[in-house]
Design an enzyme around this catalytic site. Structure first.
Site, PDB file in Angstrom:
ATOM      1  N   HIS A   1       0.675  -1.193   0.093  1.00  0.00           N
ATOM      2  CA  HIS A   1      -0.115   0.061   0.250  1.00  0.00           C
ATOM      3  C   HIS A   1       0.993   1.240  -0.087  1.00  0.00           C
ATOM      4  CE1 HIS A   1      -3.779  -1.974   0.234  1.00  0.00           C
ATOM      5  NE2 HIS A   1      -3.382  -2.759   1.421  1.00  0.00           N
TER       6      HIS A   1
ATOM      7  N   LYS B   1     -13.842   3.894   7.483  1.00  0.00           N
ATOM      8  CA  LYS B   1     -14.097   4.939   6.891  1.00  0.00           C
ATOM      9  C   LYS B   1     -15.741   4.880   6.684  1.00  0.00           C
ATOM     10  CE  LYS B   1     -13.299   4.485   2.156  1.00  0.00           C
ATOM     11  NZ  LYS B   1     -14.515   4.779   1.348  1.00  0.00           N
TER      12      LYS B   1
END
Length: 874
Positions: free
Chosen positions: A147, A540
């Site tokens: 990532h 999120k």
């Protein structure tokens, strides 16, 4: 600024030295005027943290005015100076941590949080037999991922490592005056290189670049560190007989990797790249094993008279003479009368042949090499050479057991929707799209990898956004169609990411157990089953507090489900480095897991900058591995499980109240009309998409019209850059205030591990937030009501977290971290003012293409510096 956290003298000396040397480099490059500008901004940002609000506000305003007065070239140079300063400070702090860890290990008692200490605690409670039984089943599986949260270029990281080595050299008390002066000259030379090296990559790294970067961790630390971890514990168990007994400690670490296998949303990771990634891994580990075999073989000069070989050793040598007479004769001539040495030297030659794909002389598998090494070990022990049998040779055996010939288990990940489209095409017949052909090719590559390196090299297939059992069944059917019945060991791992998916997980898992391929795999693998939990998207989706509670509930439910079905469950935690993605100290997180969800096994993703922070230095890597393994051992005991279960039950009412209020507050913000557009204006999320720091695109769609389009990593990264850090704390204050009973909350903080870890992590996130600077970013959105909402929740969360923790100031109870954050924040502020200056112009002024490009470059340059300063990106 009030120095509330004392800085140890050696660290202070290191930082002062590196800072002075950087000052010399700046003066040589840009003259005294450049150094003066850097120093003036440094003094103002420190003054902006004064306890007197009026003086602090005046200094903050002066900082902004100074930054605005510079031309772009001067702003660039000052930003580079502060970024370099952070790199130097980071390496000084890392080295001081190593220094402290070495001083801490006095040998008088097991080091706190070590595996030896944990084993001693378990032994005291349950007896030696139970403790060793628990140890025998211990598994720690760190999975490296690519990532894009490592903002540094590899060239920058290499320069930093060279400076770090020189700093370490200075601690050698044997250095004379001349050597000390030479060391300082070389430090200046390398700091000058760091200064002159561009902080920004010119091109985005490809997947293979990411593989090669990760390999440095294996080469530099993990290959040597892991056997030393096993050895330290084994020696503690053996006591005075250390090094003369068969090992009691298993090789309990297995490295995994998504780098080259994770294709979810990354079109650059193809089946061909997956195969190349495994080839790179195999080359690194085979070279490493070959070097060790060669070194041990040359050193193992025991002769046949003092140490007669057993029949197994004689058989290996006889087989070699029959199959490869010239080679066997050459080895025997070089090592006459030393049969054990001859076997190891032959093993080195066979590893070379394995690496070069010489089928005639190659090992068929790592288990074949292991068998030979154990024959040598048994022969040495049988001849009375027990220290030779269980010394360095045992390290090599542990290395082969840990890494095999594949180094890390390469895991494939793909989105469930991609499988659904591919399966529909395959079932329909006719020509297949390139996407579907690629999906099928992956299974063929997995089969090829397994054929060469064994099933463990590539058998896990993670399904992102698993929302039904059909999402898992699709993978099995696609694999069958791709391979036409050819064998493939395939463990399909559901990944539950959103809150709705977490709540639906048990029903999906129940249906999955009825699938014939799953039943077949359970029969083959001793009923082992793996489930992955996504921290990023759940946070999120629901906010940090509600996501934490939902993940805990899911863990408890899945653990109960596994127990009912007699499964050996491994929960795979998709944790990131930042707190908004499940970050924070891993060992404390393990001890806060739901009862029954650990059972001696802990697996998690290690992402981006976290890989190098935890595994870049051998001493720090060893400490991290020890802490996580120790916590895994303790978390699997009935005492810890019972304590966790009782606390969760006792404080269930508080959890429900907090959850409802925190969720309402979070959704009240992120579901506001136009929130996604506002977020894109008040943070550098669009600019981050241009930063070449990872191969994977920052979002799934072309435009940011909703948060669903945005990946969790840039969502966190952007808020961090804006100094809001919203993803780590928003809604927590509302949740705590809704409970209102401070005594009850403090009791929960003292007794409930999950709540303790959550509050401590929120406190850390708040400490890295700066409301004054954040306000400058928020004002650019043209939505004062949303800005006010964010700032009010920040005030409320700070107030309640301090009250619950019983602190007067943030991080009061965490001296080392508090010191680091307090001393860094003013310097981060300097970069934030520079970023905000460029950001305001990009958002509010009509600029020529050239002006806009120069300002975007300044933003990207400061992104690297802020990431280095806060040591959290995504």
């Amino acid at each position: 600024m009030d120095a509330r956290f004392e800085v140890p003298a050696p660290l202070r000396a290191d930082v002062r030295l590196l800072g002075e040397l950087l000052g010399t480099v700046l003066k040589e490059y840009g003259g005294q005027a450049l150094l003066d500008d850097v120093e003036r901004l440094r003094e103002l940002t420190i003054a902006a943290h004064d306890d007197d609000p009026e003086r602090a506000d005046h200094a903050a305003a002066a900082s902004e005015a100074l930054v605005s007065s510079w031309d772009i070239e001067r702003a660039d140079n000052v930003a580079r100076a502060f970024t370099c300063y952070f790199h130097l400070t980071n390496l000084a702090e890392e080295y001081h941590r190593v220094r402290a860890l070495r001083a801490y290990d006095t040998g008088e008692a097991p080091v706190r949080d070590s595996i030896a200490a944990a084993l001693g605690e378990v032994t005291a409670q349950y007896g030696e037999e139970e403790a060793l039984s628990l140890l025998s089943g211990l598994e720690f599986r760190p999975v490296l991922t690519a990532h894009p949260t490592e903002a540094r270029r590899r060239a920058v990281a290499s320069a930093i490592r060279r400076i770090s080595n020189l700093l370490t050299e200075r601690d050698d008390s044997r250095l004379g005056v001349t050597e000390h002066a030479e060391n300082e000259r070389r430090l200046l030379e390398q700091i000058d290189v760091l200064w002159r090296t561009s902080q920004i990559r010119v091109t985005k790294p490809g997947p293979l670049d990411e593989v090669r970067t990760a390999m440095t961790v294996f080469d530099d630390t993990l290959f040597q560190v892991l056997p030393s971890v096993y050895r330290a514990l084994d020696d503690k168990i053996a006591g005075e007989a250390a090094g003369t007994l068969p090992p009691r400690v298993p090789a309990f670490v297995r490295l995994g990797s998504w780098i080259g296998g994770d294709r979810d949303g990354n079109p650059f990771v193809t089946a061909a790249f997956t195969q190349k990634a495994m080839s790179i891994q195999a080359d690194h580990v085979l070279r490493a094993l070959e070097r060790v075999c060669e070194r041990l073989g040359r050193a193992l000069t025991v002769d046949a008279e003092t140490t007669p070989p057993g029949p197994g050793v004689r058989r290996i040598l006889a087989d070699a003479r029959a199959a490869f007479p010239d080679l066997a004769e050459d080895v025997a001539t070089r090592s006459p009368g030393e049969p054990h040495r001859q076997v190891l030297l032959l093993a080195a030659r066979k590893l070379s042949a394995t690496r070069q794909r010489d089928a005639d002389f190659a090992y068929a598998s790592s288990s074949e090499l292991l068998a030979e090494l154990r024959v040598v070990q048994g022969s040495l022990a049988g001849a009375g050479a027990r220290r030779q049998a269980y010394g360095e040779l045992q390290h090599l055996i542990w290395q082969v057991e840990t890494f095999g010939f594949h180094l890390a288990e390469l895991e494939v990940r793909q989105h469930s929707k991609v499988h659904a489209r591919a399966l529909a095409e395959v079932r329909a017949g006719g020509d297949l799209s390139p996407e579907t052909e690629e999906v099928l090719a992956v299974f063929r590559v997995m089969a090829q990898i397994q054929q060469r390196f064994g099933p463990d090299a590539a058998r896990r297939y993670i399904v992102s956004f698993t929302q039904s059992c059909d999402d898992l069944a699709a993978v099995f059917e696609l694999a069958e169609r791709a391979l036409d019945g050819r064998p493939l060991a395939l463990d399909v791992v559901p990944l539950f990411e959103t809150e709705d998916d977490l709540r639906a997980s048990i029903g999906i898992l129940d249906e999955a157990l009825a699938l014939e391929p799953v039943q077949r795999r359970l029969a083959e693998n001793d009923r082992r089953f793996e489930v992955m939990l996504g921290y990023s998207d759940s946070a999120k989706d629901a906010g940090p507090l509600s996501a934490t509670l939902a993940l805990y509930e899911a863990q408890a439910a899945i653990a109960n489900w596994a127990d009912r079905n007699s499964l050996r469950l491994t929960l795979f935690h998709g944790r990131g480095g930042a707190l908004g993605r499940g970050g924070g100290p891993a060992n404390r997180a393990v001890l806060a897991q739901a009862p029954g969800s650990v059972s001696g096994r802990f697996k998690l993703t290690e992402q981006g900058e976290v890989i190098f922070a935890r595994y870049g230095d051998p001493t720090i890597a060893r400490r991290h591995i020890e802490q996580v393994a120790a916590a895994t051992l303790l978390a699997s005991t009935p005492t810890v499980e019972k304590r966790t279960a009782n606390a969760a039950e006792k404080f269930a009412g508080i959890a429900a109240t907090m959850d409802a209020a925190a969720r309402s507050a979070y959704h009240g913000l992120v579901r506001s009309d136009g929130f996604a557009e506002w977020f894109a204006r008040v943070t550098p999320v669009e600019e981050l998409g241009q930063l070449p720091i990872g191969s994977r695109p920052a979002r799934r769609g072309l435009a940011l019209s909703s948060l669903e389009d945005l990946r969790a990593i840039p969502w966190v990264f952007a808020w961090t850059q804006a100094r809001v850090n919203l993803t780590g704390w928003y809604g927590v204050g509302a949740g705590l205030e809704a409970v209102g009973d401070l005594d009850a909350l403090r009791e929960a903080y003292a007794q409930w591990p999950l709540f303790t870890v959550t509050i401590d992590n929120v406190e850390m996130s708040l400490a890295k937030t700066d409301a004054r600077i954040a306000r400058g970013y928020l004002e650019l959105g043209g939505r004062p009501e949303l800005s006010a909402q964010v700032l009010e929740e920040h005030r409320r969360t700070t107030e309640w977290v301090l009250k619950v923790a019983g602190h007067e100031r943030l991080l009061e109870g965490r001296r080392v971290l508090g010191r680091a954050v307090e001393l860094r924040n003013p310097y981060v502020d300097a970069l934030s003012y520079l970023q905000l200056r460029a950001f305001r112009a990009l958002r509010t002024e009509n600029l020529s293409d050239g002006e806009a490009e120069r300002l975007r470059r300044l933003v990207l340059l400061t992104v690297n510096g802020v990431a280095a300063g806060l040591q959290n990106t995504g």
